[in-house]
Design an enzyme around this catalytic site. Structure first.
Site, PDB file in Angstrom:
ATOM      1  NE  ARG A  85      -2.787  -0.219  -5.458  1.00 31.11           N
ATOM      2  CZ  ARG A  85      -4.093  -0.267  -5.230  1.00 31.11           C
ATOM      3  NH1 ARG A  85      -4.554  -0.977  -4.223  1.00 31.11           N
ATOM      4  NH2 ARG A  85      -4.924   0.376  -5.997  1.00 31.11           N
ATOM      5  CD  GLN A 124     -16.060  -1.606  -7.408  1.00 30.92           C
ATOM      6  OE1 GLN A 124     -15.910  -2.780  -7.164  1.00 30.92           O
ATOM      7  NE2 GLN A 124     -16.338  -1.168  -8.625  1.00 30.92           N
ATOM      8  CG  ASN A 125     -11.176   3.417  -8.378  1.00 33.44           C
ATOM      9  OD1 ASN A 125     -11.309   2.203  -8.504  1.00 33.44           O
ATOM     10  ND2 ASN A 125     -11.328   4.251  -9.389  1.00 33.44           N
ATOM     11  CE1 TYR A 146      -3.979  -1.823  -0.469  1.00 36.72           C
ATOM     12  CE2 TYR A 146      -2.966  -3.324   1.109  1.00 36.72           C
ATOM     13  CZ  TYR A 146      -3.926  -3.058   0.151  1.00 36.72           C
ATOM     14  OH  TYR A 146      -4.834  -4.035  -0.204  1.00 36.72           O
ATOM     15  CG  ASP A 151      -7.703   6.693  -7.406  1.00 30.60           C
ATOM     16  OD1 ASP A 151      -8.553   7.609  -7.380  1.00 30.60           O
ATOM     17  OD2 ASP A 151      -7.747   5.775  -8.252  1.00 30.60           O
ATOM     18  CG  HIS A 166     -13.626  -1.569  -2.139  1.00 30.16           C
ATOM     19  ND1 HIS A 166     -13.479  -2.102  -3.401  1.00 30.16           N
ATOM     20  CD2 HIS A 166     -14.764  -2.132  -1.627  1.00 30.16           C
ATOM     21  CE1 HIS A 166     -14.480  -2.947  -3.637  1.00 30.16           C
ATOM     22  NE2 HIS A 166     -15.270  -2.971  -2.591  1.00 30.16           N
TER      23      HIS A 166
HETATM   24  P1  OAD Z   1     -10.939  -4.549 -12.362  1.00 31.98           P
HETATM   25  O1  OAD Z   1      -9.476  -4.549 -12.639  1.00 31.98           O
HETATM   26  O2  OAD Z   1     -11.561  -5.829 -11.932  1.00 31.98           O
HETATM   27  O3  OAD Z   1     -11.747  -4.061 -13.648  1.00 31.98           O
HETATM   28  C1  OAD Z   1     -11.390  -2.901 -14.354  1.00 31.98           C
HETATM   29  C2  OAD Z   1     -12.376  -2.694 -15.490  1.00 31.98           C
HETATM   30  O4  OAD Z   1     -12.031  -1.480 -16.121  1.00 31.98           O
HETATM   31  C3  OAD Z   1     -12.365  -3.798 -16.564  1.00 31.98           C
HETATM   32  O5  OAD Z   1     -13.709  -4.151 -16.907  1.00 31.98           O
HETATM   33  C4  OAD Z   1     -11.660  -3.129 -17.754  1.00 31.98           C
HETATM   34  O6  OAD Z   1     -12.146  -3.576 -19.011  1.00 31.98           O
HETATM   35  C5  OAD Z   1     -12.023  -1.672 -17.537  1.00 31.98           C
HETATM   36  N1  OAD Z   1     -11.033  -0.718 -18.075  1.00 31.98           N
HETATM   37  C6  OAD Z   1      -9.695  -0.841 -18.170  1.00 31.98           C
HETATM   38  N2  OAD Z   1      -9.147   0.254 -18.691  1.00 31.98           N
HETATM   39  C7  OAD Z   1     -10.168   1.120 -18.935  1.00 31.98           C
HETATM   40  C8  OAD Z   1     -10.253   2.444 -19.483  1.00 31.98           C
HETATM   41  N3  OAD Z   1      -9.180   3.103 -19.871  1.00 31.98           N
HETATM   42  N4  OAD Z   1     -11.473   2.999 -19.603  1.00 31.98           N
HETATM   43  C9  OAD Z   1     -12.595   2.333 -19.209  1.00 31.98           C
HETATM   44  N5  OAD Z   1     -12.573   1.094 -18.691  1.00 31.98           N
HETATM   45  C10 OAD Z   1     -11.383   0.493 -18.552  1.00 31.98           C
HETATM   46  O7  OAD Z   1     -11.192  -3.383 -11.282  1.00 31.98           O
HETATM   47  P2  OAD Z   1     -12.473  -3.134 -10.358  1.00 31.98           P
HETATM   48  O8  OAD Z   1     -13.708  -3.629 -11.001  1.00 31.98           O
HETATM   49  O9  OAD Z   1     -12.410  -1.728  -9.917  1.00 31.98           O
HETATM   50  O10 OAD Z   1     -10.961  -4.300  -4.234  1.00 31.98           O
HETATM   51  O11 OAD Z   1     -12.123  -4.062  -9.129  1.00 31.98           O
HETATM   52  C11 OAD Z   1     -13.011  -4.098  -8.036  1.00 31.98           C
HETATM   53  C12 OAD Z   1     -12.257  -4.372  -6.765  1.00 31.98           C
HETATM   54  O12 OAD Z   1     -11.439  -5.535  -6.921  1.00 31.98           O
HETATM   55  C13 OAD Z   1     -11.257  -3.302  -6.367  1.00 31.98           C
HETATM   56  O13 OAD Z   1     -11.836  -2.228  -5.683  1.00 31.98           O
HETATM   57  C14 OAD Z   1     -10.303  -4.039  -5.485  1.00 31.98           C
HETATM   58  C15 OAD Z   1     -10.155  -5.294  -6.295  1.00 31.98           C
HETATM   59  O14 OAD Z   1      -9.845  -6.456  -5.621  1.00 31.98           O
HETATM   60  C16 OAD Z   1     -10.223  -4.499  -3.125  1.00 31.98           C
HETATM   61  O15 OAD Z   1      -9.005  -4.480  -3.116  1.00 31.98           O
HETATM   62  C17 OAD Z   1     -11.055  -4.749  -1.904  1.00 31.98           C
END
Ligand code: OAD
Length: 227
Positions: A56, A86-87, A53, A89, A104
């Site tokens: 990050r 969920q971010n 972390y 940042d 989160h």
């Molecule tokens: P993911 O990495 O699972 O998904 C990211 C999504 O963003 C994917 O569907 C990509 O296709 C899309 N993507 C990538 N680049 C992009 C761009 N430039 N423009 C638009 N879309 C884009 O991330 P999250 O869904 O946020 O939790 O993950 C959810 C949670 O899983 C996080 O908060 C974290 C992780 O484990 C914890 O750590 C508790």
């Protein structure tokens, strides 16, 4: 009353240079979730988790909000919008958004597991940092790990129950409860929109815009503001 509920994920910060989790070469391809994102992993190896972390936090501090973050702040200035992210940042806030709910947790915050005091995280944390309130060496990043309960759930549920539009941006829909918001939104009769680089699997959204967030989010915001 909230009119539009927006859920964001790592994809909205990708073009600011912050890696996503599940895309090719993403964070979860480089690190085991069990090691760096669970309370058990922290108990086993607090230094490893703290270092993860710290790295990050440093990366997030170097990143700047992109056109998608700015567009959502612009929408918020004109309409009643709740941003749920969920971010971990702070790019929504630095992009001008207000009242963002970090379900989160936040990289720039920490808390004490002895007395539950919450405070601003130093740029570099150490596992035995004393709590600023009770002095116990029991501090940790204010991040919701797997197996822990996300923040603000009651407030989010209430917003979904009263809004008319639900928008999901840059999230793969793999992690619950956030992944279930679209079903809740549909049950409440909201119009559902997905803005993502790719349509998510089994996607149930009524409207979809596929492309990079810096393009599709400003375009969608302009469309909403034109009414
Ligand atoms: P993911 O990495 O699972 O998904 C990211 C999504 O963003 C994917 O569907 C990509 O296709 C899309 N993507 C990538 N680049 C992009 C761009 N430039 N423009 C638009 N879309 C884009 O991330 P999250 O869904 O946020 O939790 O993950 C959810 C949670 O899983 C996080 O908060 C974290 C992780 O484990 C914890 O750590 C508790």
């Amino acid at each position: 009353m909230t009119e539009i509920v927006i859920l964001t994920g790592a994809g909205i910060s990708a073009e600011s240079g912050l890696g996503t989790f599940r895309d090719e070469g993403g964070l979860w391809a480089q690190h085991r979730i069990e090691d760096v994102a669970t309370p058990e992993g922290f108990a086993r190896n607090p230094q490893l988790v703290t270092d993860f972390y710290n790295a990050r936090r440093a990366q997030a501090r170097e990143a700047a909000p992109n056109a998608a973050h700015l567009a959502l702040a612009k929408l918020q200035a004109a309409r009643d919008v709740l941003i749920v992210t969920q971010n971990v940042d702070d790019l929504h806030r630095r992009g001008g958004a207000e009242g963002v709910l970090h379900m989160h947790g936040r990289l720039d915050r920490a808390f004490c597991t002895s007395c539950d005091h919450h405070f601003d995280a130093p740029l570099v944390m150490a596992p035995d940092d004393p709590c600023p309130a009770c002095r116990q060496p029991t501090t940790r990043p204010d991040i919701v790990w797997f197996g822990e309960i996300p923040h603000h759930m009651a407030r989010i549920e209430r917003a979904l129950s009263e809004a008319s539009i639900f928008v999901s941006i840059g999230t793969s829909g793999n992690v619950y409860p956030a992944a279930g918001f679209v079903q809740a939104a549909q049950a409440y009769g909201l119009h559902t929109v997905e803005l993502n680089m790719e349509p998510t699997q089994g996607s149930v959204f009524a409207e979809r815009h596929v492309g990079p967030a810096t393009e599709v989010v400003p375009a969608w915001v302009d469309q909403v503001l034109r009414g």
